[in-house]
Every structure is written in structure tokens, then in C-alpha cells.
Design an enzyme around this catalytic site. Sequence first.
Site, PDB file in Angstrom:
ATOM      1  N   GLU A  96       2.409   8.179  14.015  1.00 53.59           N
ATOM      2  CA  GLU A  96       1.058   7.962  14.251  1.00 53.59           C
ATOM      3  C   GLU A  96       0.684   6.562  14.433  1.00 53.59           C
ATOM      4  OE1 GLU A  96      -0.648  11.800  11.642  1.00 53.59           O
ATOM      5  OE2 GLU A  96      -1.201   9.891  10.840  1.00 53.59           O
ATOM      6  N   CYS A 112      -1.781  -0.542  15.581  1.00 54.34           N
ATOM      7  CA  CYS A 112      -0.953  -0.528  14.726  1.00 54.34           C
ATOM      8  C   CYS A 112       0.191   0.504  15.009  1.00 54.34           C
ATOM      9  CB  CYS A 112      -1.711  -0.056  13.174  1.00 54.34           C
ATOM     10  SG  CYS A 112      -0.562   0.431  11.847  1.00 54.34           S
ATOM     11  N   CYS A 119       9.733   7.377   6.159  1.00 51.87           N
ATOM     12  CA  CYS A 119      10.112   6.245   5.583  1.00 51.87           C
ATOM     13  C   CYS A 119      11.057   6.370   4.447  1.00 51.87           C
ATOM     14  CB  CYS A 119       9.020   5.164   5.192  1.00 51.87           C
ATOM     15  SG  CYS A 119       9.690   3.551   4.603  1.00 51.87           S
ATOM     16  N   CYS A 123       7.974   4.033  -1.696  1.00 51.86           N
ATOM     17  CA  CYS A 123       6.766   3.395  -2.419  1.00 51.86           C
ATOM     18  C   CYS A 123       5.861   4.496  -3.016  1.00 51.86           C
ATOM     19  CB  CYS A 123       6.108   2.298  -1.559  1.00 51.86           C
ATOM     20  SG  CYS A 123       7.120   1.223  -1.017  1.00 51.86           S
ATOM     21  N   CYS A 126       2.347   5.208  -1.583  1.00 54.20           N
ATOM     22  CA  CYS A 126       2.175   5.333   0.176  1.00 54.20           C
ATOM     23  C   CYS A 126       2.286   6.753   0.424  1.00 54.20           C
ATOM     24  CB  CYS A 126       3.055   4.559   0.628  1.00 54.20           C
ATOM     25  SG  CYS A 126       3.324   4.652   2.519  1.00 54.20           S
ATOM     26  N   CYS A 345      -3.744   2.157   6.259  1.00 53.83           N
ATOM     27  CA  CYS A 345      -2.435   1.889   5.761  1.00 53.83           C
ATOM     28  C   CYS A 345      -2.093   2.997   4.810  1.00 53.83           C
ATOM     29  CB  CYS A 345      -2.498   0.573   5.300  1.00 53.83           C
ATOM     30  SG  CYS A 345      -3.439  -0.656   6.195  1.00 53.83           S
TER      31      CYS A 345
HETATM   32  N1  SAH Z   1       6.640  -0.469   5.612  1.00 55.86           N
HETATM   33  C1  SAH Z   1       6.053  -1.663   5.975  1.00 55.86           C
HETATM   34  C2  SAH Z   1       4.884  -1.294   7.026  1.00 55.86           C
HETATM   35  C3  SAH Z   1       4.199   0.080   6.705  1.00 55.86           C
HETATM   36  S1  SAH Z   1       3.193   0.189   5.470  1.00 55.86           S
HETATM   37  C4  SAH Z   1       5.384  -2.378   4.659  1.00 55.86           C
HETATM   38  O1  SAH Z   1       5.557  -1.386   3.792  1.00 55.86           O
HETATM   39  O2  SAH Z   1       4.871  -3.332   4.847  1.00 55.86           O
HETATM   40  C5  SAH Z   1       1.841  -0.908   6.126  1.00 55.86           C
HETATM   41  C6  SAH Z   1       1.145  -1.404   4.708  1.00 55.86           C
HETATM   42  O3  SAH Z   1       0.224  -0.223   4.223  1.00 55.86           O
HETATM   43  C7  SAH Z   1       1.696  -2.173   3.681  1.00 55.86           C
HETATM   44  O4  SAH Z   1       1.303  -3.407   3.286  1.00 55.86           O
HETATM   45  C8  SAH Z   1       1.692  -1.193   2.497  1.00 55.86           C
HETATM   46  O5  SAH Z   1       1.545  -1.684   1.199  1.00 55.86           O
HETATM   47  C9  SAH Z   1       0.360  -0.352   2.714  1.00 55.86           C
HETATM   48  N2  SAH Z   1      -0.277   0.504   1.993  1.00 55.86           N
HETATM   49  C10 SAH Z   1       0.775   1.592   1.882  1.00 55.86           C
HETATM   50  N3  SAH Z   1       0.197   2.523   1.347  1.00 55.86           N
HETATM   51  C11 SAH Z   1      -1.065   2.218   1.023  1.00 55.86           C
HETATM   52  C12 SAH Z   1      -2.436   2.956   0.257  1.00 55.86           C
HETATM   53  N4  SAH Z   1      -2.041   3.834  -0.232  1.00 55.86           N
HETATM   54  N5  SAH Z   1      -3.409   2.341   0.465  1.00 55.86           N
HETATM   55  C13 SAH Z   1      -3.392   0.907   1.138  1.00 55.86           C
HETATM   56  N6  SAH Z   1      -2.399   0.201   1.643  1.00 55.86           N
HETATM   57  C14 SAH Z   1      -1.132   1.241   1.753  1.00 55.86           C
HETATM   58 FE1  SF4 Z   2       7.729   2.686   3.542  1.00 59.43          FE
HETATM   59 FE2  SF4 Z   2       4.930   3.181   2.701  1.00 59.43          FE
HETATM   60 FE3  SF4 Z   2       6.524   1.448   1.375  1.00 59.43          FE
HETATM   61 FE4  SF4 Z   2       5.859   0.633   3.818  1.00 59.43          FE
HETATM   62  S1  SF4 Z   2       4.744   1.115   1.928  1.00 59.43           S
HETATM   63  S2  SF4 Z   2       8.042   0.545   3.048  1.00 59.43           S
HETATM   64  S3  SF4 Z   2       5.601   2.659   4.724  1.00 59.43           S
HETATM   65  S4  SF4 Z   2       6.957   3.722   1.647  1.00 59.43           S
END
Ligand code: SAH
Ligand code: SF4
Length: 366
Positions: A96, A112, A119, A123, A126, A345
Amino acid sequence: MPWDRPAPERGGLPSAWSLFPEDLAALGCPGSALETFRRLHRPWTWQDGAPALGPGIRRWLEGVADLSLPRLVEQQPSEDGSTKLALELGDGKRIEAVHMPRRVRNPRVTYCVSSQVGCAMGCTFCATGSMGILRNLQAGEILGQVLALMAALGPDRGHELTLVFMGMGEPLHNLENLHRAIRLLCHESGLGLGKGRITVSTAGLVSGLEKLALMEPRPLLALSLNATTDEARSRTMPVNRVWNLARLREALDRWGLRRGEKFTFEYVLIAGENDTEADAERLADWLGDLRSAHNLNLIPLNEHDASTFRTPEEDRVQAFAQRLKARGCFVTVRRSRGRDIQGACGQLVKAPGLGRKDNEVGQERG
Ligand code: SAH
Ligand code: SF4
């Protein structure tokens, strides 16, 4: 590991989008390799969604490389002007992206984009993290993603484009392909993207960060911080168990910011988890002398079905921001674009089947 294997190449051929002019020449390009590269990498010169190649060059290229592109299969416009996009790869897997036209001064566009299918970082807040990793994108797929999007939705020139690797995946977990793609994106006979127009966002994979620090061209760095104690960060971001906050800070010191460069910090605010005023104070302490060389984006959590975390009340978000501003931080509260279409995000997760935690790759994790 299955996810680490290259994408299936059509008939064993390399992707045409992963080749530099010198690769085209080495493969025996019958015309000018540079001109062929130019036609491949400048989507505003394409006709009917494909590069305008002479019949001889096209026939030759089809014999030595795979010319297929990720297919744009879904577009969901959001009220805020951004559009969530789904692209289908050669093996049917989906990634996406989000199209974000600049609201004030047109015709600039930020995309983006994704670096992996899923991934591995896990986290807990996420949505992408909840699906596990299916595989890396190849350099040609990363390029193909950008070129296919530009061909369909613009912009019409490289200098009107900005890219942020904040879609699916942890870009530094796929560093080799990512950096080949960055070199191709910056090639002056292709899109000619300035390195200051590419931001790579990482959860803090220090091994990759230290390698990227020495690579040229070197993109801008965004770091997802999201907690201010090791205990809290390790709870929501497993990567912190390997590289903790102190180690991460050390890696940033060694990055060596150049004139005009700044770090971007992202801090997802989660109700009751990381949103106290003490957190704000610790965050300012952790930034220390980086306080003058950063942009700090506070992102109220985008809620989704894969987690029970909640977004804080507005007054808490404001109090957090005020504390940081009082400490001299450059704070922006980011309402993620595309919230109403789950394209913001951390919400870039794909349909049933792909999102299952018990897929074959998910079991490989950890
Ligand atoms: N893996 C990389 C890039 C993809 S995630 C990273 O973690 O930086 C992109 C951004 O989305 C990151 O800053 C992450 O902290 C944020 N993100 C992840 N889950 C989210 C959520 N549920 N709400 C808002 N931001 C989120
Ligand atoms: Fe992966 Fe989501 Fe963590 Fe970014 S925030 S490293 S996309 S699991």
C-alpha cells in the site's frame, strides 16, 4: 528465511526497473543504454502506461529483463485530499501507498511508499506489524511502485516529487534493496530526485542505521521513538530489546548531520501508555543537544482492530505538545492524513489472509 528470498523473477529475468545504464549496456543494449534508461525512468514520457521504446529495443529488453510493473488495483480517496492506494505485485501480494498532494503550493506530491510486504518488527500499536513479514520488496519493485504511481497520478516531473518510506515495512530491514532503489531514484538520467527529497523512517534498527549513515546518496532520516523509557519502549517496540534508547541516541550522534539536514522524530501518542508530562520531559532530555536539529511529529494513535490501544483525549495531546515546546522542541501535531480510510500511518494492512498472524512467515519470527 522464506521472506528473505528474492521475489520470484519472471522467467529468471531481472526487473528492468532495477537496472542502471551500465547494466543495460552490459546486457548488450542495441541502442543507447543511457537513452533507454531515461525512457524507462521518466514516466511523464510514457505512452499508455508504458515506456515509449522503439520496437527493436523493446524486443531486446523483453528478452533480457522483466518489464512488468506493480499494478494499481485500488484507490480510496480521503476527505483530507490524500488517497490510499493498493498495488499488486507480480506474485499477487499487495502493498500500500498513500498519495498526498500538497495543499498549498501545487503541483508537488508526496508519496508514502512501502519497502516490504508486512513487517517483522512487531510493534504492538501498528497494524502492519500485526501481519508479520511476508517478504522484502526488490529494488525493481520499489522503483516500479514509484513509477507506476507517477504514471497514473503524477506528478509530471521528478523535482515535484517527495518520497517518505513510511508505508508497509521497516526500510532498514531491507537495506540493500532500499539503497539500490535510492540510487536509481536519484540518477540524473532518471527521476533525478534530490537526496533531500527522500526520507527513510525507521523504528530504530541500529545495525542498518549505522550502515546507511555511510552510504551515498544518503537520504534524510526519520526515527519512530514512541516511548521514553526502555521498559515502555521494549513493551511496544520489540526492536528496543536489542538496541535501547541510549544505543539509539549514540547512533544518531554518529550519523553526522550535514548542513541543512535535520532529523525527524515521530512519537505516536497512546492513551495511558506514553502520554504523561513526565514522558514529555524525558523526551526533551533524550533529545538533548539535538533539540535544535529536529522536527518532532506527535501523532495521536490511529486506532485499528489489531490493537486495543486508544488515542489520547485532545487536551492531553495539547498538554504534551506544550511541555515539549516549553523545552525548546519543534513540535507539530500530525493528524495522519487518510485517517478516515485507514490509510494513515500504521494502518496500511491488507485484506483477510494477508493480515493473519499465523501465516507461515509470522511463525518464523522472533
Ligand atoms: N517501519 C518504519 C516506517 C513505517 S511505520 C517505522 O516504524 O518508522 C511509519 C510510522 O507510522 C512510524 O512512525 C510508526 O511509529 C507510525 N505508526 C505505526 N502504527 C501507528 C498507529 N497505529 N497510529 C499512528 N502512527 C502509527
Ligand atoms: Fe514495522 Fe509498524 Fe513497527 Fe514500523 S511501526 S517497524 S511498520 S511494526
